[in-house]
Design a protein around this motif. Structure first.
Motif, PDB file in Angstrom:
ATOM      1  N   TYR A 174       0.834  -1.210   0.000  1.00  0.00           N
ATOM      2  CA  TYR A 174       0.000   0.000   0.000  1.00  0.00           C
ATOM      3  C   TYR A 174       0.869   1.261   0.000  1.00  0.00           C
ATOM      4  O   TYR A 174       0.578   2.226  -0.716  1.00  0.00           O
ATOM      5  CB  TYR A 174      -0.906   0.013   1.226  1.00  0.00           C
TER       6      TYR A 174
ATOM      7  N   PHE B  89       0.789   4.199  -3.008  1.00  0.00           N
ATOM      8  CA  PHE B  89       0.449   5.618  -2.879  1.00  0.00           C
ATOM      9  C   PHE B  89       1.658   6.518  -3.119  1.00  0.00           C
ATOM     10  O   PHE B  89       1.516   7.640  -3.616  1.00  0.00           O
ATOM     11  CB  PHE B  89      -0.193   5.877  -1.520  1.00  0.00           C
TER      12      PHE B  89
ATOM     13  N   TYR C 234       1.977   9.471  -5.990  1.00  0.00           N
ATOM     14  CA  TYR C 234       2.542  10.786  -5.669  1.00  0.00           C
ATOM     15  C   TYR C 234       3.704  11.129  -6.595  1.00  0.00           C
ATOM     16  O   TYR C 234       3.792  12.253  -7.126  1.00  0.00           O
ATOM     17  CB  TYR C 234       2.996  10.773  -4.207  1.00  0.00           C
TER      18      TYR C 234
ATOM     19  N   PHE D 158      -9.280   6.658  -0.914  1.00  0.00           N
ATOM     20  CA  PHE D 158      -7.922   6.963  -1.354  1.00  0.00           C
ATOM     21  C   PHE D 158      -7.727   6.526  -2.812  1.00  0.00           C
ATOM     22  O   PHE D 158      -7.181   7.273  -3.631  1.00  0.00           O
ATOM     23  CB  PHE D 158      -6.905   6.239  -0.464  1.00  0.00           C
TER      24      PHE D 158
ATOM     25  N   GLU E 238      -7.114   8.862  -6.230  1.00  0.00           N
ATOM     26  CA  GLU E 238      -5.889   8.748  -7.024  1.00  0.00           C
ATOM     27  C   GLU E 238      -6.122   8.055  -8.363  1.00  0.00           C
ATOM     28  O   GLU E 238      -5.180   7.901  -9.143  1.00  0.00           O
ATOM     29  CB  GLU E 238      -4.829   7.977  -6.227  1.00  0.00           C
TER      30      GLU E 238
ATOM     31  N   ALA F 208       2.060   7.842   2.419  1.00  0.00           N
ATOM     32  CA  ALA F 208       1.415   7.957   1.114  1.00  0.00           C
ATOM     33  C   ALA F 208       1.974   9.143   0.343  1.00  0.00           C
ATOM     34  O   ALA F 208       1.239   9.899  -0.273  1.00  0.00           O
ATOM     35  CB  ALA F 208      -0.089   8.081   1.270  1.00  0.00           C
TER      36      ALA F 208
END
Length: 400
Positions: A163, A167, A171, A211, A215, A350
């Motif tokens: 995870y 994330f 980013y 989330f 994204e 994240a």
């Protein structure tokens, strides 16, 4: 009466903690030797940043011998390759080491045979060499970008790292101006988002769905991987995902020499232990972290493992050290804590955001549990890295 000797196999979270803790518990009145194939402590939680250039190897490692030397602990740079419980000795690549009490904290190996083509056609971040290889693959990806897969295979247990990498990838894609042209997929054996190998926490699944939706990440849950081919991931449900970069977390195994310890280990190299972390069959042998067998308490459609690294490993090591100290003093080893009853504490990064995971117990049933999102968690994760490296380098394992 001669001083007792405690032999510790491994020098990372479990081994370093156990060695220093038992020395402190007995106020130095014990001989402690650590045998490890690695001369450096590695702060594994920060490996998620290394492929993106956010860390290098020297930021998250330090040599262990000076730390042990300051605390009157002998360090042997060698690899264990056999345990003789009857003779109370361990065969190593540098000779035989005797013991009165043994702590096995040898960490994990990646099981790259879990899916055909896994090692050849994807990268992972679970060891330092793996993360360095992933960094080179990421550089190549940036030169010729395409779709990305991040996931964890059937039998994996380290879902938190998957995870976090997912994330952080989102980013980094945004920072590189690539987010709109790259499809990002998350593939996991977990039965649902936010299971984490610990049964999930209340509110976790909707939070992670939020989330992923924010994204633009497509999730493929409760599915096994059939094969990892060049630029193609085949799933057991028939789905095919083309990609230019794949980071996949594999299942873990215990060290190979433990698989040969037929009287006390599973075929995967995990030692059968009690809640005291003593071997089921030998009162003077302990196992902590990955080396300890913790049976998965449920069945899922696709097999999932348990996360035994980091905080749980440290807790096991302290229990083992306390019990060894009791035995050396001629007292019964009464300290116990099952894996299920340990608190769950994790900060998941994240990129410029994150989630703190807190629960009163690692496994259900629980009385309390929460996932707390927010950008403060990125700063907290960075702060914890600095704190733990400072703490371990100085051997202050009694600090929280």
């Amino acid at each position: 009466m001669s001083r007792k000797k405690v032999l510790v196999l491994g020098s990372n979270f479990g081994g370093l903690t156990a060695a220093l803790a038992v020395k402190k518990e007995l106020r130095g009145d014990v001989d402690v030797t650590v045998v490890s194939p690695s001369e450096h402590f590695l702060y594994n939680p920060s490996l998620i940043w290394l492929p993106f250039g956010g860390r290098n190897r020297w930021d998250i490692t330090f040599p262990v011998e000076p730390t042990f030397e300051r605390h009157d602990i002998e360090f042997v740079h060698a690899e264990a390759n056999g345990i003789d419980t009857g003779g109370q000795k361990v065969e190593t690549t540098k000779g035989v080491e005797a013991y009165d009490y043994l702590v096995v904290a040898t960490g994990y190996r990646n099981d790259m045979t879990a899916v055909p083509g896994l090692g050849e056609n994807s990268v992972t971040i679970t060891t330092l060499p793996d993360a360095l290889r992933a960094r080179e693959a990421w550089k190549r990806f940036l030169e010729s970008p395409g779709d990305v897969v991040v996931g964890a295979t059937q039998g994996a247990g380290c879902f938190g790292a998957a995870y976090e990498f997912l994330f952080n990838t989102a980013y980094r894609l945004k920072k590189a101006g690539l987010r709109k042209q790259v499809r990002l997929h998350y593939v996991s054996s977990e039965p649902f988002l936010g299971h984490f190998g610990i049964g999930g926490l209340r509110g976790g699944e909707p939070l992670l769905k939020l989330f992923l939706r924010k994204e633009g990440i497509e999730a493929h849950m409760s599915v096994a991987m059939e094969s990892v081919e060049p630029e193609l991931l085949r799933l057991a449900d028939g789905t095919e995902i083309r990609n230019s970069f794949a980071m996949i977390v594999p299942p873990f195994l215990g060290q190979d020499f433990l698989t040969r310890a037929d009287d006390m280990a599973t075929p995967k190299g995990y030692l059968h232990v009690r809640d005291t972390y003593q071997s089921r069959d030998h009162d003077n042998v302990y196992a902590v972290g990955i080396a300890a067998d913790v049976p998965v308490p449920w069945q899922t459609q696709v097999p999932t493992g348990l996360p035994k690294t980091g905080f749980p490993t440290e807790r096991m090591a302290h229990v083992a050290a306390t019990n060894i100290a009791s035995q050396v003093r001629g007292e019964p080893p009464v300290k116990s804590q099952s894996f299920a009853d340990m608190p769950a504490v994790c900060v998941m990064d994240a990129g410029n955001n994150g989630v703190m995971i807190l629960a009163d117990k690692m496994l259900p049933p629980r009385k309390a549990g929460a996932l707390i999102p927010g950008p403060q968690n990125h700063a907290l994760k960075v702060g914890l890295e600095k704190y733990f490296l400072w703490k371990y380098r100085r051997g202050l394992v009694s600090l929280p």
